[in-house]
Design an enzyme around this catalytic site. Structure first.
Site, PDB file in Angstrom:
ATOM      1  N   ASN A  86     -12.202  52.480 -22.394  1.00 52.65           N
ATOM      2  CA  ASN A  86     -12.464  51.392 -21.874  1.00 52.65           C
ATOM      3  C   ASN A  86     -11.481  50.192 -21.687  1.00 52.65           C
ATOM      4  O   ASN A  86     -10.368  50.744 -22.180  1.00 52.65           O
ATOM      5  CB  ASN A  86     -13.461  50.793 -22.928  1.00 52.65           C
ATOM      6  CG  ASN A  86     -14.169  49.577 -22.596  1.00 52.65           C
ATOM      7  OD1 ASN A  86     -14.528  49.513 -21.334  1.00 52.65           O
ATOM      8  ND2 ASN A  86     -15.065  48.905 -23.336  1.00 52.65           N
ATOM      9  N   ASP A 112     -13.423  37.936 -35.030  1.00 53.37           N
ATOM     10  CA  ASP A 112     -14.162  38.338 -34.101  1.00 53.37           C
ATOM     11  C   ASP A 112     -14.985  39.641 -34.343  1.00 53.37           C
ATOM     12  O   ASP A 112     -14.976  40.743 -33.805  1.00 53.37           O
ATOM     13  CB  ASP A 112     -13.070  38.707 -32.913  1.00 53.37           C
ATOM     14  CG  ASP A 112     -13.853  38.574 -31.698  1.00 53.37           C
ATOM     15  OD1 ASP A 112     -14.925  38.369 -31.382  1.00 53.37           O
ATOM     16  OD2 ASP A 112     -13.044  39.536 -30.757  1.00 53.37           O
ATOM     17  N   THR A 147     -10.422  42.755 -23.150  1.00 54.04           N
ATOM     18  CA  THR A 147      -9.534  41.843 -22.854  1.00 54.04           C
ATOM     19  C   THR A 147      -8.187  41.744 -23.198  1.00 54.04           C
ATOM     20  O   THR A 147      -7.491  41.035 -22.430  1.00 54.04           O
ATOM     21  CB  THR A 147     -10.291  40.472 -23.730  1.00 54.04           C
ATOM     22  OG1 THR A 147     -11.772  40.481 -23.749  1.00 54.04           O
ATOM     23  CG2 THR A 147      -9.698  39.083 -23.329  1.00 54.04           C
ATOM     24  N   TYR A 148      -8.017  42.566 -24.174  1.00 59.95           N
ATOM     25  CA  TYR A 148      -6.438  42.424 -24.666  1.00 59.95           C
ATOM     26  C   TYR A 148      -5.874  43.602 -24.353  1.00 59.95           C
ATOM     27  O   TYR A 148      -5.004  43.974 -24.938  1.00 59.95           O
ATOM     28  CB  TYR A 148      -6.404  42.295 -26.122  1.00 59.95           C
ATOM     29  CG  TYR A 148      -7.337  40.747 -26.512  1.00 59.95           C
ATOM     30  CD1 TYR A 148      -6.629  39.530 -26.109  1.00 59.95           C
ATOM     31  CD2 TYR A 148      -8.263  40.766 -27.064  1.00 59.95           C
ATOM     32  CE1 TYR A 148      -7.001  38.641 -26.305  1.00 59.95           C
ATOM     33  CE2 TYR A 148      -9.077  39.714 -27.421  1.00 59.95           C
ATOM     34  CZ  TYR A 148      -8.424  38.449 -26.887  1.00 59.95           C
ATOM     35  OH  TYR A 148      -8.931  37.136 -27.139  1.00 59.95           O
TER      36      TYR A 148
END
Length: 693
Positions: A356, A473, A359-360
């Protein structure tokens, strides 16, 4: 002076006569009476086996050592002075020494080294260094003094006075003329080799035992200076010094009389004792200095192994002073280490497929060529390299490399690519994430399965909070699953350590659907309660197979929360009206409708939850952060002890891992993430995002 076997002692008597001529003798019977007479009696009993009973023979009569008496006068029949020190023994007749074994005299010195007999060579090195003065009787035979320690120190005191008070008018070597075949006189060995030791220990002797101290690691010159304090005085630190080196050291000191009672004041000895090119050190003195400097080099070379190549250590001439004064001088961190230099190369891993892209970072499934293990490789995004290494990735590396818990994903190592911009974290491979599994399932998890997953999740969060870390998160896409029923928390990009008292942090954390109401209302002083709210949202999602609060914006998210749990006020949530976002007017909802979503008994196929389970869910979703349940209390909740009991990990359902193509085309309903949207706007990339966001 004529050469002969009596030369050493006669040279000593000549020096004594010169001492009386100049009037520099300050010895007195009170001084020797003051220095612990019981110590010398103990020494005599050990040496003569208790035969004399603490008394000695001198000139035909007996007396105790501790009785003050002047030295005996010289007999007219003798052609030499017979002044005796209190530590010496005089032989009265030949029958007096018939039962004793005569001692061998020490041979003259060559180049500062004294030759000893075979019998003396069998002694320990410490005994060789501290030899007793030799006493001659009328017949020319020799006897050893019964108390060598005191005798040596008293002779040292006299010779120290001779050397220092007569050096301005009479050179040392001329006053102690050579005898025999040109060797140094025996008195030089006694005086110069011991005078410095006597000066250092004279004041401390009154509080110490009079016998030589056993050498140990604490008195070693290589003892760890880090354990010493600056004001510690170590009088027992001794080392072998050659006679010429002793004279050189003595010339750099301001020494008072040994019997004046004043504290000796020392000047800097470092330059004279360690300078090898001064022209004074010769013979054995040079050899001693070379050995001493060689020892320093060896020790500092051993310490140099901890420093990178090319690092310059302190000068050898300052090593000893640094160890005794500032321990930091040999331990100061003078290196700049690049931690990526010792990392393995990414070429040692075989890429299998892409898991995958979040975002980071991008996550790959790879195989370690060295071990054959399947691991996950997360690439750190470095688009903003102008601003340095990403703070989110740095925090994640720091936390994950220091944590080891079954419910937290393990980071094995950090590897680098062909350039500095390619940095990867090697993590254990997990086949699924919880969000992808839930969207694949046709039916939601049962209560026993939810209990199994929630127990693992609560244990991991408790471990984080016990170590003063906020995840910030927590969501279903950041919870990984494998086919063994194990759940692990991942993605610590927003996590950070917190302290007490709390400091203000940014409120732009946690994905919107799992964000606590205090964050939505603009609170900056928050703690572990924000993670517990996220756990309540995850628990509700596990039971219902869908998000509990799926707002599209912060206002919409607050509205959905208030419609379900009721509108808060000061009675329910003290301090609510003072929050920045409390000025927004919401519809008044007085009832908590959470129970309507989770029935105790369902006839329509909806999610079911017992009273104990609903109590836990309701306490996780409490408005007031101070009243919200903690991870430790949640683990001890009765819901986990009632029927049905939590299912074993081995019996949890398994699912086939998705390949790269399935992951690419599978669409996930995703919570709007303000951080991700801001990131995409900055990068100008509006493409789809994957599971590890």
């Amino acid at each position: 002076m004529a050469a002969g076997s009596h030369g050493g002692y006669r040279g000593y008597e000549v020096a004594r006569e010169r001492e009386h001529d100049v009037g520099v003798s300050r010895r007195s019977k009170e001084h020797y009476h003051h220095r612990h007479p019981s110590r010398h009696r103990d020494s005599e009993r050990r040496r003569d086996g208790g035969r004399s009973g603490g008394r000695e023979l001198s000139n035909g009569y007996s007396h105790r050592r501790d009785s003050p008496r002047p030295p005996p006068r010289r007999r007219p029949s003798e052609g030499r002075t017979e002044d005796r020190e209190p530590g010496e023994v005089s032989g009265g007749s030949g029958s007096e020494r018939s039962g004793e074994r005569p001692m061998k005299t020490r041979e003259p010195r060559e180049n500062g080294v004294t030759r000893v007999s075979k019998e003396e060579a069998k002694m320990s090195p410490s005994k060789k260094r501290k030899q007793s003065p030799v006493i001659w009787d009328r017949n020319g035979s020799q006897r050893q003094a019964r108390d060598p320690v005191r005798g040596i120190r008293e002779v040292d005191a006299v010779v120290a006075e001779i050397i220092m008070h007569q050096s301005h008018s009479l050179p040392v070597m001329s006053s102690l003329s050579s005898i025999g075949d040109g060797h140094s006189p025996m008195i030089l060995d006694v005086s110069v080799d011991k005078v410095q030791e006597y000066e250092k220990n004279r004041i401390v002797d009154e509080e110490e035992e009079g016998y030589p101290t056993m050498r140990n690691i604490l008195t070693s010159r290589w003892a760890d200076a880090g354990d010493e304090e600056e004001n510690v005085f170590v009088p027992k630190k001794k080392k072998s010094v050659s006679p010429v080196d002793s004279i050189e050291r003595g010339s750099t000191k301001k020494v008072t009389s040994p019997e004046s009672g004043e504290v000796l004041v020392y000047n800097s000895v470092r330059s004279s004792s360690r300078s090898s090119d001064s022209g004074v050190l010769q013979g054995s003195a040079n050899r001693d200095l070379e050995v001493e400097k060689g020892d320093n080099i060896d020790v500092e070379k051993a310490a140099d192994d901890d420093y990178p190549a090319g690092h310059l250590l302190d000068s050898d001439f300052e090593g000893e002073d640094c160890r005794s004064e500032t321990p930091e001088c040999t331990r100061s961190p003078r290196r700049c280490i690049n931690m990526l230099q010792g990392c393995r190369s990414v070429d040692e891993f075989e890429r299998l497929n892409t898991i995958n892209e979040g975002t980071y970072g991008v996550v790959f499934r790879v195989r370690d060529k060295r071990t054959g293990e399947i691991v996950a490789l997360k690439k750190v995004k470095m688009e903003k390299e102008r601003e340095g290494f990403p703070l989110t990735s740095l925090r994640e590396m720091n936390i994950l490399l220091s944590f080891h818990h079954p419910s937290i994903v393990e980071v094995k190592e950090v590897v680098v690519g062909s350039n500095d911009r390619d940095i990867f974290m090697v993590m254990e491979y997990m086949e699924h994430d919880l969000k992808g599994v839930m969207e694949t399932m046709k039916q939601p998890y049962s209560q026993s399965e939810v209990k199994c997953l929630m127990l693992q999740l609560l244990e991991g969060v408790k471990y984080l909070h016990d170590n003063w870390v906020l995840h910030r998160d927590l969501k279903t896409s950041n919870l990984l699953l494998n086919n063994r029923g194990e759940l692990k928390i991942c993605d610590f990009g927003l996590s950070r350590q917190y302290g007490s008292p709390l400091k203000p942090y940014t409120q732009l954390v946690v994905t919107l659907w799992y964000r606590a109401p205090e964050l939505l209302l603009g609170a900056k002083d928050y703690s572990t309660a924000i993670d517990m709210w996220s756990l309540g949202c995850i628990m509700g999602e596990l039971l219902s197979k869908g998000p509990l609060f799926n707002g599209k914006s912060e206002i919409d998210q607050l509205d959905k929360i208030f419609r379900t749990l009721g509108t808060p006020d000061e009675n329910i949530w003290p301090g609510y009206s003072k929050l920045p976002g409390a000025t927004v007017k919401f519809g008044k909802q007085t009832h908590n409708r959470l129970r309507d979503k989770f029935r105790a008994v369902s006839f329509t196929g909806g999610p079911m939850l017992s009273e104990a389970g609903f109590d836990l869910l309701n306490r996780l979703l409490t408005y007031d952060p101070e009243k919200r349940i903690s991870a430790e209390d949640a683990l001890n909740h009765e819901w986990f002890r009632e029927l049905p009991l939590p299912r074993s990990k081995d019996f949890m359902p398994t699912f086939p891992a998705l390949n790269e193509q399935d992951r690419r085309f599978k669409k996930h309903m995703k919570s709007p993430d303000p951080l991700e949207e801001q990131w995409m706007k900055e990068q100008g990339n509006n493409g789809d995002r994957g599971l590890f966001g």
